[in-house]
Design a protein around this motif. Structure first.
Motif, short mmCIF file in Angstrom:
data_model
loop_
_atom_site.label_atom_id
_atom_site.label_comp_id
_atom_site.label_asym_id
_atom_site.label_seq_id
_atom_site.Cartn_x
_atom_site.Cartn_y
_atom_site.Cartn_z
N ASN A 1 -6.12 -38.16 -16.05
CA ASN A 1 -6.29 -39.52 -16.35
C ASN A 1 -5.63 -39.92 -17.66
O ASN A 1 -4.98 -41.04 -17.52
N GLU A 2 -5.61 -39.48 -18.71
CA GLU A 2 -4.91 -39.68 -19.86
C GLU A 2 -3.58 -39.89 -19.68
O GLU A 2 -2.77 -40.72 -20.10
N LEU A 3 -2.81 -38.79 -19.14
CA LEU A 3 -1.32 -38.70 -18.90
C LEU A 3 -0.95 -39.74 -17.87
O LEU A 3 0.08 -40.48 -18.09
N GLY A 4 -1.68 -39.79 -16.79
CA GLY A 4 -1.13 -40.76 -15.88
C GLY A 4 -1.45 -42.39 -16.46
O GLY A 4 -0.46 -43.05 -15.92
N THR A 5 -2.44 -42.51 -17.11
CA THR A 5 -2.55 -43.76 -17.60
C THR A 5 -1.43 -44.22 -18.58
O THR A 5 -0.85 -45.35 -18.56
N GLN A 6 -1.14 -43.06 -19.54
CA GLN A 6 -0.10 -43.40 -20.57
C GLN A 6 1.25 -43.72 -19.88
O GLN A 6 1.86 -44.54 -20.32
N ALA A 7 1.50 -42.96 -18.74
CA ALA A 7 2.81 -43.28 -18.32
C ALA A 7 2.70 -44.42 -17.19
O ALA A 7 3.93 -45.05 -16.80
N GLY A 8 1.60 -45.28 -17.07
CA GLY A 8 1.50 -46.26 -16.25
C GLY A 8 1.32 -46.12 -14.78
O GLY A 8 1.44 -46.91 -13.99
N LEU A 9 1.05 -44.85 -14.32
CA LEU A 9 0.58 -44.44 -12.93
C LEU A 9 -0.83 -44.83 -12.46
O LEU A 9 -0.95 -44.72 -11.16
N ARG A 10 -1.49 -44.75 -13.57
CA ARG A 10 -2.89 -45.09 -13.14
C ARG A 10 -3.29 -46.39 -13.79
O ARG A 10 -2.63 -46.92 -14.87
N ARG A 11 -4.06 -47.10 -13.25
CA ARG A 11 -4.57 -48.42 -13.88
C ARG A 11 -5.67 -48.06 -14.95
O ARG A 11 -6.56 -47.31 -14.88
N THR A 12 -5.51 -48.68 -16.36
CA THR A 12 -6.12 -48.44 -17.14
C THR A 12 -7.61 -48.80 -17.05
O THR A 12 -8.44 -47.94 -17.33
N ALA A 13 -7.94 -49.79 -16.53
CA ALA A 13 -9.50 -50.30 -16.28
C ALA A 13 -10.27 -49.56 -15.60
O ALA A 13 -11.29 -48.96 -15.92
#
Length: 428
Positions: free
Chosen positions: A130-142
């Motif tokens: 979750n942390e890496l994916g969100t940081q790269a923009g591959l996941r939605r932050t919310a």
């Protein structure tokens, strides 16, 4: 409305030395020595090097993946994984591609450690953490929803290296918002799975990094945004001419068009997501370029606008509207239209903006993938401001006012427009 739904503009994934919040692992002295040797002799990690860039320009590699495979010519994989690999990958490390390439290129003892299975595991960390994916923009932050992933089981070593290069370059937040909206509108399945063929849209890594980042990403994922009848958001390159959607006259797009210094999109221009000029539009009559061009605030805004236009032209839209003085409620509407188009709007999942010869537009998307319908606010400024609230929410009653038939949309819109303007639209 919970402010956690606001648009979050992620920065590119930080370099190894500056990522204070990312998880670290220790390396063996041999690994550190290999990294140091590579640093002295030049690396082809994400940051690139002058020698490697020159080699790419001179014809080294025919695709994004080809230019990265040279350091990976290693002996047959051993049956058991090396202890160093266990440290690098099996303990939740964020071991970077540059480290992989340095080790495999400079250390004979490490040349057999990084085959396709190991690279798949490194890539999986970006798409499952979750942390890496969100940081790269591959996941939605919310909500942590996965928006972009990779078809890694069908990729060889070269394509896996290219996928790691693309992932570690980071900055997918703007493109991911466009992908999420396309998913809401039924134009793609989420998450979008990037294939080896998508990676090959760029001749080499130098070409990928030379494009504005969001444009480079659109070249890869555009064909996954499907408008039906074999039409996608594919880009067609003819020398310096770029066409979008259809390889026909009238479908040209101008990336970074000449704009006067006082133009709002020039003043708020973002190098990684620059303005676009285009005549492409979709209406009930289909793809018909209008008589005039529109300037869009960014590449990602352009994609979102086209997705909304196509959705509006292919679905039954329920709407209500009012003409309102832009200075009402402390110039709330004027502020929404004239602030930086990249400014998140509280209560909205994303926004899109354009300027035409007769006025300006900003659309504020109210829904996300958790909703079963799509709703947005369209604000157009001519002399006064026209505010449309548009939705595909199923009506809860046959007759009555908009707020009675479409209560969820009304609630979402009130949170954005606030009391005074909401009362003018829904309560009169």
């Amino acid at each position: 409305m919970d402010s956690s739904r606001n648009k979050q503009h992620s920065k590119a994934v930080p370099d190894d030395d500056s990522a204070e919040k990312r998880r670290r692992v220790g390396r063996s002295p041999a690994a550190d020595g290999g990294g140091a040797a590579a640093a002295g002799g030049g690396s082809i990690g994400v940051g690139g090097a002058a020698a490697e860039s020159q080699q790419q320009h001179e014809g080294g590699g025919s695709s994004l993946s080809a230019g990265l495979t040279a350091p990976m010519q290693h002996p047959q994989q051993q049956q058991q994984q090396h202890p160093v690999w266990f440290v690098c990958a099996h303990r939740g490390s964020d071991f970077l591609l540059r480290d992989v390439l340095r080790l495999s290129k400079t250390c004979n003892w490490a040349s057999g450690l990084f085959g396709a299975p190991q690279l798949r595991q490194l890539l999986s960390q970006w798409t499952t953490d979750n942390e890496l994916g969100t940081q790269a923009g591959l996941r939605r932050t919310a909500n942590g929803q996965q928006l972009v992933t990779f078809d890694q089981q069908q990729m060889g070593v070269g394509d896996l290296l290219a996928a790691l290069c693309v992932t570690e370059a980071g900055g997918w937040s703007e493109m991911s918002e466009a992908i999420e909206l396309a998913g809401q509108c039924g134009n793609c399945q989420l998450p979008v799975s990037i294939t080896a063929a998508d990676l090959h849209q760029h001749p080499n890594k130098t070409a990928y990094l030379a494009d504005p980042r969001v444009l480079a990403q659109l070249k890869m994922v555009g064909r996954h945004i499907d408008f039906g009848d074999g039409v996608t958001f594919q880009l067609f390159q003819h020398g310096i001419t770029v066409r979008a959607i259809k390889d026909q006259d009238g479908f040209e797009i101008d990336i970074i068009p000449p704009l006067p210094p006082n133009h709002p999109y020039q003043q708020h221009r973002q190098p990684h997501d620059p303005p676009v000029r285009s005549r492409i539009d979709y209406s009930h009559q289909g793809w018909q370029p209008p008589l005039f061009a529109r300037n869009f605030s960014s590449v990602s805004s352009y994609v979102k606008r086209i997705v909304l236009d196509h959705f509006r032209g292919t679905h039954q839209i329920n709407r209500t509207y009012r003409m309102i003085d832009r200075h009402v409620d402390n110039s709330r509407l004027h502020t929404l239209l004239t602030q930086s188009p990249h400014t998140p709007v509280e209560g909205c999942t994303t926004t899109t903006s354009y300027l035409g010869p007769i006025g300006r537009n900003r659309s504020l998307v109210l829904t996300d993938a958790s909703h079963s319908f799509v709703a947005w606010i369209r604000i157009d400024r001519f002399v006064d401001v026209r505010v449309d609230v548009c939705t595909t929410e199923p009506a809860v009653s046959v007759g009555g006012a908009f707020k009675v038939r479409f209560p969820v949309t009304t609630q979402l819109a009130r949170a954005v427009l606030r009391d005074i303007i909401s009362a003018m639209i829904f309560d009169q």
